[in-house]
Design a protein around this motif. Sequence first.
Motif, PDB file in Angstrom:
ATOM      1  N   VAL A 152       0.848  -1.177   0.000  1.00 18.51           N
ATOM      2  CA  VAL A 152       0.000   0.000   0.000  1.00 18.51           C
ATOM      3  C   VAL A 152       0.892   1.238   0.000  1.00 18.51           C
ATOM      4  O   VAL A 152       2.116   1.142  -0.077  1.00 18.51           O
ATOM      5  CB  VAL A 152      -0.943  -0.003   1.227  1.00 18.51           C
ATOM      6  CG1 VAL A 152      -1.922  -1.150   1.137  1.00 18.51           C
ATOM      7  CG2 VAL A 152      -0.146  -0.097   2.520  1.00 18.51           C
ATOM      8  N   SER A 153       0.277   2.393   0.100  1.00 19.91           N
ATOM      9  CA  SER A 153       1.025   3.650   0.058  1.00 19.91           C
ATOM     10  C   SER A 153       2.083   3.698   1.157  1.00 19.91           C
ATOM     11  O   SER A 153       1.830   3.312   2.313  1.00 19.91           O
ATOM     12  CB  SER A 153       0.061   4.832   0.226  1.00 19.91           C
ATOM     13  OG  SER A 153       0.762   6.042   0.349  1.00 19.91           O
ATOM     14  N   ASN A 154       3.290   4.158   0.782  1.00 24.04           N
ATOM     15  CA  ASN A 154       4.372   4.271   1.753  1.00 24.04           C
ATOM     16  C   ASN A 154       4.484   5.680   2.319  1.00 24.04           C
ATOM     17  O   ASN A 154       5.519   6.048   2.892  1.00 24.04           O
ATOM     18  CB  ASN A 154       5.706   3.863   1.122  1.00 24.04           C
ATOM     19  CG  ASN A 154       6.030   4.705  -0.106  1.00 24.04           C
ATOM     20  OD1 ASN A 154       5.260   5.570  -0.498  1.00 24.04           O
ATOM     21  ND2 ASN A 154       7.171   4.433  -0.708  1.00 24.04           N
ATOM     22  N   ASP A 155       3.411   6.474   2.184  1.00 26.30           N
ATOM     23  CA  ASP A 155       3.412   7.837   2.701  1.00 26.30           C
ATOM     24  C   ASP A 155       2.776   7.935   4.080  1.00 26.30           C
ATOM     25  O   ASP A 155       2.569   9.039   4.586  1.00 26.30           O
ATOM     26  CB  ASP A 155       2.651   8.771   1.741  1.00 26.30           C
ATOM     27  CG  ASP A 155       3.350   8.896   0.395  1.00 26.30           C
ATOM     28  OD1 ASP A 155       4.594   8.769   0.377  1.00 26.30           O
ATOM     29  OD2 ASP A 155       2.661   9.098  -0.618  1.00 26.30           O
ATOM     30  N   THR A 156       2.459   6.801   4.685  1.00 29.69           N
ATOM     31  CA  THR A 156       1.817   6.810   5.994  1.00 29.69           C
ATOM     32  C   THR A 156       2.848   6.622   7.095  1.00 29.69           C
ATOM     33  O   THR A 156       3.969   6.144   6.871  1.00 29.69           O
ATOM     34  CB  THR A 156       0.769   5.689   6.082  1.00 29.69           C
ATOM     35  OG1 THR A 156       1.427   4.417   5.927  1.00 29.69           O
ATOM     36  CG2 THR A 156      -0.268   5.838   4.977  1.00 29.69           C
TER      37      THR A 156
END
Length: 275
Positions: free
Chosen positions: A9-13
Amino acid sequence: MTTAFLQRVSNDTAVAHLDMRVKFALLVMASTIIFIWNNLLLQALVLVLMLALMLAARVPAATIRRLILILSPALIMIAVIQGLWSPFGVTPVVTVPDSVPWVGGWHIFYVEGLLFGLAVCCRLLIPMLAFQLVFMTSDPRDIVLGLARIGVPYRVAFLFSTTFRFVPLLFEEMEGIKEAQRLRGVDIDSLGLVRKLIAMARMLVPLVMICLSKAQLMEIALQAKAFTGSGDRTYLHPTREQLSLAEKLLIAVFLLAPVAALAARLVYGFGGSVL
């Protein structure tokens, strides 16, 4: 559909940016504290925590729902079995009428057994969700690096990472074989249960052969690159060698929580009752 459980999933969390050692500590907590408590409310609290972390990591709700649906037959069976025969049973839910010969007056379902069955379902769901959270928010290279930093030999860490990379590949090859069968007029997904099991068993032969072929190609590639498995190497993110203060605190919380829960259970009986 199956590979969706393993796609990143997104690695911006904030969850994705956590060091792997923090995530390993989370796995340890999720896999141990559930066996210390019998209390349904405490188990549900940990389950809600895992769901909140997954949503914070932007894991699609459809993926979580699909995992729960896949496990639902086992969860229902566990709840029914515990409700029927759990030793915690005190308050009956169903009582056979006295007019029924031989079994009249028997209590065959208990509230406490059902509640304990739900707690056991939480024990199954919590580590499944925790492992899915870690693998969907982590790059395989970070997993290898994290294992190496906690003292796991690099050969073992590399083997674990390679296995992890092969799992979605197996599903993709399985889907390819099923598509080939559809082109030949055989839709495996539309078959009955018995015929589907037979068809799936026949698919194992080409699947194993494909996997062996890819494993041999990987061996050749590793030999061409002079792979030795030595842990004396440089890494992509050397600045992450040191943990931040927040990450150290999280590791301490995750590792001390099962210890504190066990001490409270042994000394005060906390979490021992179903409710």
